[in-house]
Each structure stands twice: as structure tokens, then as C-alpha cells.
Scaffold this motif. Structure first.
Motif, mmCIF file in Angstrom:
data_model
loop_
_atom_site.group_PDB
_atom_site.id
_atom_site.type_symbol
_atom_site.label_atom_id
_atom_site.label_comp_id
_atom_site.label_asym_id
_atom_site.label_seq_id
_atom_site.Cartn_x
_atom_site.Cartn_y
_atom_site.Cartn_z
ATOM 1 N N TYR A 91 0.884 -1.168 0.000
ATOM 2 C CA TYR A 91 0.000 0.000 0.000
ATOM 3 C C TYR A 91 0.914 1.208 0.000
ATOM 4 N N SER A 92 0.793 2.057 -1.024
ATOM 5 C CA SER A 92 1.772 3.136 -1.148
ATOM 6 C C SER A 92 1.207 4.346 -1.870
ATOM 7 N N VAL A 93 1.827 5.487 -1.606
ATOM 8 C CA VAL A 93 1.421 6.746 -2.235
ATOM 9 C C VAL A 93 1.881 6.789 -3.693
ATOM 10 N N ILE A 94 2.900 6.015 -4.005
ATOM 11 C CA ILE A 94 3.456 6.005 -5.365
ATOM 12 C C ILE A 94 4.082 4.626 -5.587
ATOM 13 N N THR A 95 4.145 4.159 -6.833
ATOM 14 C CA THR A 95 4.788 2.869 -7.076
ATOM 15 C C THR A 95 6.289 3.010 -6.831
ATOM 16 N N PRO A 96 6.949 1.895 -6.459
ATOM 17 C CA PRO A 96 8.399 1.964 -6.280
ATOM 18 C C PRO A 96 9.093 2.416 -7.567
ATOM 19 N N GLU A 97 8.550 2.007 -8.712
ATOM 20 C CA GLU A 97 9.160 2.389 -9.993
ATOM 21 C C GLU A 97 9.045 3.898 -10.205
ATOM 22 N N GLY A 98 7.856 4.437 -9.912
ATOM 23 C CA GLY A 98 7.633 5.875 -10.064
ATOM 24 C C GLY A 98 8.532 6.673 -9.135
ATOM 25 N N CYS A 99 8.640 6.194 -7.900
ATOM 26 C CA CYS A 99 9.475 6.869 -6.909
ATOM 27 C C CYS A 99 10.937 6.845 -7.335
ATOM 28 N N ALA A 100 11.376 5.688 -7.847
ATOM 29 C CA ALA A 100 12.770 5.554 -8.279
ATOM 30 C C ALA A 100 13.078 6.499 -9.437
ATOM 31 N N SER A 101 12.110 6.644 -10.359
ATOM 32 C CA SER A 101 12.348 7.545 -11.499
ATOM 33 C C SER A 101 12.497 8.972 -11.037
ATOM 34 N N ILE A 102 11.732 9.337 -10.005
ATOM 35 C CA ILE A 102 11.824 10.712 -9.522
ATOM 36 C C ILE A 102 13.110 10.912 -8.724
ATOM 37 N N LEU A 103 13.398 9.972 -7.837
ATOM 38 C CA LEU A 103 14.532 10.152 -6.931
ATOM 39 C C LEU A 103 15.874 9.944 -7.586
ATOM 40 N N TRP A 104 15.986 8.822 -8.309
ATOM 41 C CA TRP A 104 17.284 8.476 -8.875
ATOM 42 C C TRP A 104 17.284 8.517 -10.397
ATOM 43 N N LYS A 105 16.164 9.035 -10.966
ATOM 44 C CA LYS A 105 16.012 9.127 -12.417
ATOM 45 C C LYS A 105 16.224 7.769 -13.085
ATOM 46 N N ASP A 106 15.840 6.715 -12.408
ATOM 47 C CA ASP A 106 16.120 5.384 -12.921
ATOM 48 C C ASP A 106 15.156 4.374 -12.294
ATOM 49 N N ALA A 107 14.266 3.829 -13.127
ATOM 50 C CA ALA A 107 13.260 2.888 -12.616
ATOM 51 C C ALA A 107 13.904 1.602 -12.099
ATOM 52 N N ASN A 108 15.171 1.359 -12.490
ATOM 53 C CA ASN A 108 15.854 0.162 -12.003
ATOM 54 C C ASN A 108 16.217 0.245 -10.526
ATOM 55 N N GLU A 109 16.086 1.429 -9.964
ATOM 56 C CA GLU A 109 16.358 1.589 -8.538
ATOM 57 C C GLU A 109 15.124 1.246 -7.701
ATOM 58 N N ALA A 110 14.124 0.638 -8.328
ATOM 59 C CA ALA A 110 12.874 0.316 -7.617
ATOM 60 C C ALA A 110 13.084 -0.466 -6.316
ATOM 61 N N PRO A 111 14.045 -1.414 -6.257
ATOM 62 C CA PRO A 111 14.235 -2.121 -4.982
ATOM 63 C C PRO A 111 14.538 -1.160 -3.833
ATOM 64 N N LYS A 112 15.391 -0.166 -4.120
ATOM 65 C CA LYS A 112 15.754 0.809 -3.098
ATOM 66 C C LYS A 112 14.525 1.662 -2.728
ATOM 67 N N ALA A 113 13.784 2.056 -3.758
ATOM 68 C CA ALA A 113 12.595 2.896 -3.526
ATOM 69 C C ALA A 113 11.556 2.143 -2.685
ATOM 70 N N ALA A 114 11.379 0.862 -2.976
ATOM 71 C CA ALA A 114 10.395 0.069 -2.222
ATOM 72 C C ALA A 114 10.787 0.020 -0.748
ATOM 73 N N GLU A 115 12.080 -0.034 -0.507
ATOM 74 C CA GLU A 115 12.614 -0.028 0.849
ATOM 75 C C GLU A 115 12.253 1.296 1.541
ATOM 76 N N VAL A 116 12.582 2.379 0.846
ATOM 77 C CA VAL A 116 12.409 3.728 1.396
ATOM 78 C C VAL A 116 10.931 4.048 1.672
ATOM 79 N N LEU A 117 10.044 3.595 0.816
ATOM 80 C CA LEU A 117 8.631 3.982 0.918
ATOM 81 C C LEU A 117 7.889 3.312 2.083
ATOM 82 N N ARG A 118 8.468 2.270 2.651
ATOM 83 C CA ARG A 118 7.851 1.569 3.775
ATOM 84 C C ARG A 118 6.409 1.170 3.455
ATOM 85 N N LEU A 119 6.276 0.318 2.456
ATOM 86 C CA LEU A 119 4.957 0.007 1.911
ATOM 87 C C LEU A 119 4.469 -1.403 2.234
ATOM 88 N N THR A 120 5.237 -2.167 3.029
ATOM 89 C CA THR A 120 4.787 -3.530 3.344
ATOM 90 C C THR A 120 3.787 -3.516 4.493
#
Lengths: 320, 300
Positions: free
Chosen positions: A225-254
């Protein structure tokens, strides 16, 4: 099995291969009438250990992948497994019937309820027909209509949330997607009948929240459950959707993260290896939680219900 | 056109940080506006040169083409409320970093310094042509006007204050949506503000939502679209999903004017579009229509 439709999650590749092998031996032994039960048992034990190791240590992004698994039960499968006497009711009375959001009347352990949720397809054809479970405004307006109907007849409402997001498209904007989402949130906040929400798969931002305001918020173990997908967050933060694992961690969505933050009330365990591996056992656990929570809420005096719901959401937030 | 032949078509979709980009552009623009007297500004719509004093006197609207420049919360309050009638409420609430989101504190303190605000919304009470109102004004220059815990808490507090004190409520929205850096807590602010908005409806108190450029995502999809009366400034971007997200989903370029206030008026989401020069006057007129019922409610 996890690999139907040719879909395999990388992290459980070894498990899938082992499961495939067990299946092959099973077929072979029955065809040739050879007893291979010892071999099967040995491999099954190995698979169980592997499953345990993988699924007890899922990373947040892996959980997101499980939540999106094409074989994960969809709304209508849960209804079939948990409720009796379901009658689907269609349409928003304004524009059309949105097949991406389904609702109707059903009986939960003998108690009449209104149940609704986003409906993803069980195959490609159904996914196209159901717009991959992403509702247009008329879907949320149908939800609102059914909830108001439930209120009128004193029926509790149960919503099952599984949505990547409310649909972003031209027609959706023309018909006021934002207005529909907001209106549904408001309607739920003021609904004078108990509401239980279950995040069953994807809790995709506003499209999820639109049917996720209630007295109890439950969540399956591997849902997110999240405000944004990990992929979307990664694109904004690191300009790279491949950083989704890191974004999923940061978003605390589990589910675990959300329970800590008091956004949800209860985590419903899934069978080992995810609910898609054993839908019947998973649905049984969900039903038990629904019945128990509903019984508890039905004891809350009507006049306190809305105040408690209000306080529940008012408390969420962090500031100094 | 010949030059179209040489334009390369993108082979894949890139997600750009639109929200932050525009925020940066706006800051640069504002930096320009803050330059001393005697300077000239180029209108980004008609590209004509405007004397900066003229722009200021014209409420930051281009005198040549009527383009509405974005303005901050303090400037907006100056334009809308009777002189020195504003009393700020809930000013002590400050943001924290509940998710330990990378660089969040740094960004917060940067925007705090730049805007002189603690957070992206100013809330309080004031008067419009002598009529007391509760008001919440968002500031797009503070992290894209995004709604996190503090913004949601302050706005919901203001709705509660209005309900408790029998005041009409006005919000002026300017926001890219829910604040990513506070994750799910930001999403929950949509529920928090919506349920607080319900309190006014229960009491027959009017809520007027003024949507300004831009109002999108989780702010449009919560309190901002739920006014008894929704009014917007001309040409404001208002939408649920971002333009780029829609283009990537449907793989088409969107039509001119899509998700602008005129488009929303045409599709029935807005009650009216009001030029910035008329907003204060229009609010006063609308408020007067609701004064008698509110008084009756208060006395009854």
C-alpha cells in the motif's frame, strides 16, 4: 503453481523449477504406474525448505511482485471462496457500468453485507475487458452508490482493494477522476454503517484509498500500500526505474511497515509461498479475520462509529 | 514542416521529474520577480516584455495577455483578505522525516529558507469585505505545494476550526499532489482532509474551493475538488493524473488545453472560472449568499 502463463518471479526461480520437476515426476509415475512416492516426498521436503527460506525473507520489492502476481486471487475469486449467495449489482446510474470495479450483495457467515472491490482479469482477455482492474470515475461512482445503498438498509460494507492505480486517461480526466476519488473518500468517511477494508494485493495510491476508508483496515501479508509505485518513486529520486528495490525499501509500503505506522490494524497471514499457491487456505484465513472483525464492529454503538472512524484517520501523520 | 523530418521520435519513455522541474523554474522566475525596481520581465506565455511594477500592480497577471503567474501563499492572502485581517492558526506545526527519506530534511530546510514558510500551507482566519472566514492557502513554491502530514493536519484543523466557530471556509490550492517523501502518511492526509470537510457540510456551512495553477494528484483528488463551489483561475492546470503519466499510458499526445480550467469547466467539474482581479470580489459575493443560513445555524 507460480509459473502458469510463463510468469516467473526471479527470486523464486529455483523453487519454480523444483515444483515443475515434482509435477513431472508425478505425471510420469501415474502414467507409467510406477511408485515414485519416496522421490516425490524427498523433493517436496526440499521445496518446502526452499519456499520457507525465500518467503520468510522477501524484500519489499519482492513483496510488491508477489502482490502483482497474475495468479493472485482476484476480487471475484475471494467472493466465491469467502461469501455465500453473491449477487452482482451493476452500474453507477450516471454513465455506465465499469467492469474494473465490481460490487454487490452477499452473505458473510449468514450476515448480509455489501462487498465491492477492483477486479483484475484472470487472463489477458479478461484483463483487457476489465482495464487491468484500474477503474474509471464511473467505477468509483458505482462503489459510492452501492455503499449508500448499504447504509440505507443497514448493511455493513466490505471492500477488497487491489489496484495499481485509478486509471490515468483522457476520458477518466474528462469525467472527473479526481472528483470521483475524493467524493468516494468523503462518502466512506461519513457512511453510517460499519466498513471493513482489506488490502488484498496492490494498494495503489488514490485509486486504492478511494475505497479504503473504514473502521478496520486489514492487509494480506504480501500486499503493499503506497502513495506512489516503487518504480515511479525511483524515477523521480534516482532518475532510474531500475532503482525500484531501493525505492520500495524507502517507501515503507509492506504490511509490517504499515502496521508499525498504525495505518493498518491487522496483518492477515498468507499460506507459505503466497496466497496464489493455496487460494483455498488463504481465503479461509481471510474469512476468519473478516468474521471476527465484523462481529467486533457490530458491537460498537452506531453513534460512536463515525467518531471513532474520524479519530482513526485524524491520528495518522507525523509532525512536531 | 521541414524541421519535423529531422525531429527524432523518442524510442522509449523517460519519466522526468516534472514536479520538481517546474518548481525549480518557478523559483527562478520568482527570483527574477524579486529583483529591484526598474527591471523588466518577459511573460512566459506571450513573451512580451512587462515592466515589473506593472505586473505587481496587476496582481501578477500579465497586462498584455492575462497570463496568471503563480504566486505564493503570503501574496495570495494579501490579495484576498481585508488588510491586516489575517490571524494565523496552527503555525507551530513543523514537518519531520518519519520515513527517514533520503535528503528530505535538507530539502525541507532549503524550502523553508527560500519561502520563509515552515510548511507548504498557511492557515488561519481573516475577513473578506468584512465577512469573517477560515482560510487555508497552499504555496506551490514550497516543495511543489505537496501535501504531507503537516499540510494535511493544518488543513483539517482549519476545517475543524471553521465548524467549531461557525465560519465559512475557503481553501486556495496550488499543489502537485501528495508528498512522496512521507509515503503512505501523505496518502492518508487525503482521507483526513476529506473527512474534516464533511464537518462543514453537516452544519450547513459553506466551503469554497479556489483552484489555482497547478492543482493535481492527491490534492485535486481530496478536499480541493469538494467545494460547495469550486472556482478556478483561468488557464490553471487541474487534473488527477499527470500529463506525462497519461501520455505514457495511452501513448498519444494530449490535446491542447487538456486539464486546463476551461476544460474542467466544460466537463462539469468547476462552477466558474474567475480572473485573479475578480477573485476577492467574487468570494465576497458568494459568501454573502451564505451569510444568513450560517447565522441561523449559529443561533439555532
Amino acid at each position: 503453481m507460480g509459473n502458469e502463463n510463463g510468469f516467473t518471479m526471479q527470486f523464486e526461480k529455483s523453487l519454480i523449477e523444483l515444483e515443475k520437476k515434482i509435477e513431472e515426476i508425478r505425471v510420469f509415475s501415474s502414467e507409467k504406474n510406477i511408485d515414485m512416492s519416496e522421490e516425490i516426498q524427498r523433493l517436496q521436503a526440499k521445496a518446502d525448505v526452499l519456499k520457507e527460506r525465500i518467503y520468510r525473507n522477501l524484500t519489499p520489492l519482492q513483496k510488491v511482485q508477489v502482490a502483482r502476481h497474475p495468479k493472485r486471487p482476484t476480487f471475484l475469486e475471494y467472493v466465491e471462496l469467502i461469501f455465500d449467495d453473491f449477487i452482482e449489482l451493476h452500474g453507477d446510474r450516471l454513465f455506465k457500468d465499469d467492469p474494473a470495479l465490481v460490487g454487490g450483495l452477499a452473505s458473510l457467515n449468514g450476515i448480509p453485507v455489501t462487498v465491492l472491490g477492483q477486479q483484475k482479469g484472470r487472463d489477458t482477455k479478461e484483463n483487457i475487458a476489465r482495464n487491468f482492474g484500474s477503474p474509471h470515475p464511473e467505477g468509483y461512482r458505482k462503489a459510492m452508490r452501492l455503499m449508500k445503498q448499504a447504509e440505507r438498509f443497514g448493511r455493513p460494507v466490505i471492500t477488497l482493494v487491489d489496484v495499481a492505480g485509478a486509471y490515468p486517461g483522457i476520458e477518466a480526466e474528462e469525467r472527473g477522476q479526481g472528483e470521483a476519488v475524493a467524493h468516494s473518500i468523503m462518502a466512506m468517511a461519513g457512511l453510517k454503517t460499519p466498513i471493513i477494508v482489506v488490502i488484498t494485493g496492490e494498494g495503489g495510491s488514490g485509486g486504492a484509498l478511494a475505497i479504503a476508508v473504514g473502521d478496520r483496515i486489514l492487509m494480506l501479508e504480501h500486499a503493499y500500500y503506497s502513495v506512489i509505485t516503487p518504480e515511479g518513486c525511483a524515477s523521480i529520486l534516482w532518475k532510474d526505474a531500475n532503482e525500484a528495490p531501493k525505492a520500495a525499501e524507502v517507501l515503507r509500503l509492506t504490511a509490517e511497515n504499515l502496521k508499525e505506522m498504525k495505518v493498518i490494524d491487522e496483518i492477515i497471514p498468507e499460506p507459505l509461498g503466497g496466497i496464489h499457491r493455496d487460494k483455498v487456505a488463504g481465503a479461509k484465513l481471510l474469512k476468519e479475520a473478516l468474521v471476527r472483525n465484523l462481529q467486533e464492529i457490530l458491537e460498537v454503538p452506531g453513534q460512536d462509529l463515525l467518531k471513532l472512524r474520524y479519530d482513526k484517520f485524524k491520528k495518522i501523520g507525523a509532525y512536531s | 514542416m521541414l524541421k519535423d523530418l529531422f525531429r527524432t521520435k523518442p524510442k522509449y519513455v523517460t519519466v522526468r521529474n516534472y514536479r520538481e522541474e517546474t518548481a525549480r523554474q518557478e523559483r527562478d522566475e520568482r527570483a527574477k520577480k524579486d529583483l529591484p525596481d526598474g527591471l523588466w520581465i518577459k511573460c512566459e506565455n506571450c513573451h512580451q516584455i512587462i515592466y515589473h511594477k506593472d505586473l505587481e500592480q496587476n496582481l501578477q497577471v500579465c497586462p498584455k495577455c492575462d497570463y496568471h503567474f503563480r504566486i505564493g501563499a503570503k501574496e495570495r492572502l494579501r490579495q484576498l483578505l481585508d488588510e491586516s485581517s489575517f490571524e494565523e492558526l496552527f503555525a507551530d506545526l513543523s514537518p519531520t522525516n518519519p520515513l527517514n527519506f533520503p535528503n528530505y530534511e535538507k530539502r525541507l530546510s532549503k524550502y523553508q529558507k527560500e519561502t520563509g514558510l515552515k510548511e507548504g500551507v498557511l492557515t488561519g482566519v481573516g475577513k473578506i469585505e468584512e465577512i469573517p472566514v477560515a482560510i487555508a492557502v497552499m504555496d506551490f513554491f514550497f516543495l511543489g505545494g505537496s501535501m504531507g502530514s503537516v499540510v494535511g493536519e493544518k488543513i483539517s484543523n482549519t476545517f475543524e476550526y471553521a465548524a467549531a466557530n461557525h465560519l465559512p471556509m475557503i481553501t486556495v490550492s496550488a499543489s502537485g499532489g501528495a508528498r512522496m517523501q512521507e509515503g503512505i502518511l501523505s496518502l492518508m492526509q487525503m482521507a483526513k482532509t476529506c473527512q474534516a470537510r464533511n464537518l462543514l457540510a453537516e452544519q450547513g456551512l459553506v466551503y469554497i474551493s479556489v483552484l489555482t495553477d497547478p492543482t493535481s494528484g492527491g490534492v485535486y483528488a481530496s478536499f480541493a475538488s469538494q467545494g460547495d463551489i469550486n472556482l478556478a483561475e483561468p488557464g490553471a492546470y487541474i487534473g488527477f493524473a499527470g500529463t506525462r503519466v497519461i501520455e505514457q499510458t495511452i501513448r498519444q499526445t494530449l490535446p491542447e488545453g487538456f486539464q486546463k480550467s476551461e476544460f474542467l469547466l466544460q466537463h462539469g467539474v468547476l462552477d466558474l472560472i474567475v480572473h485573479r482581479k475578480e477573485v476577492r470580489k467574487t468570494l465576497a459575493r458568494l459568501l454573502r449568499f451564505h451569510q444568513s443560513t450560517e447565522r441561523a445555524e449559529a443561533n439555532g
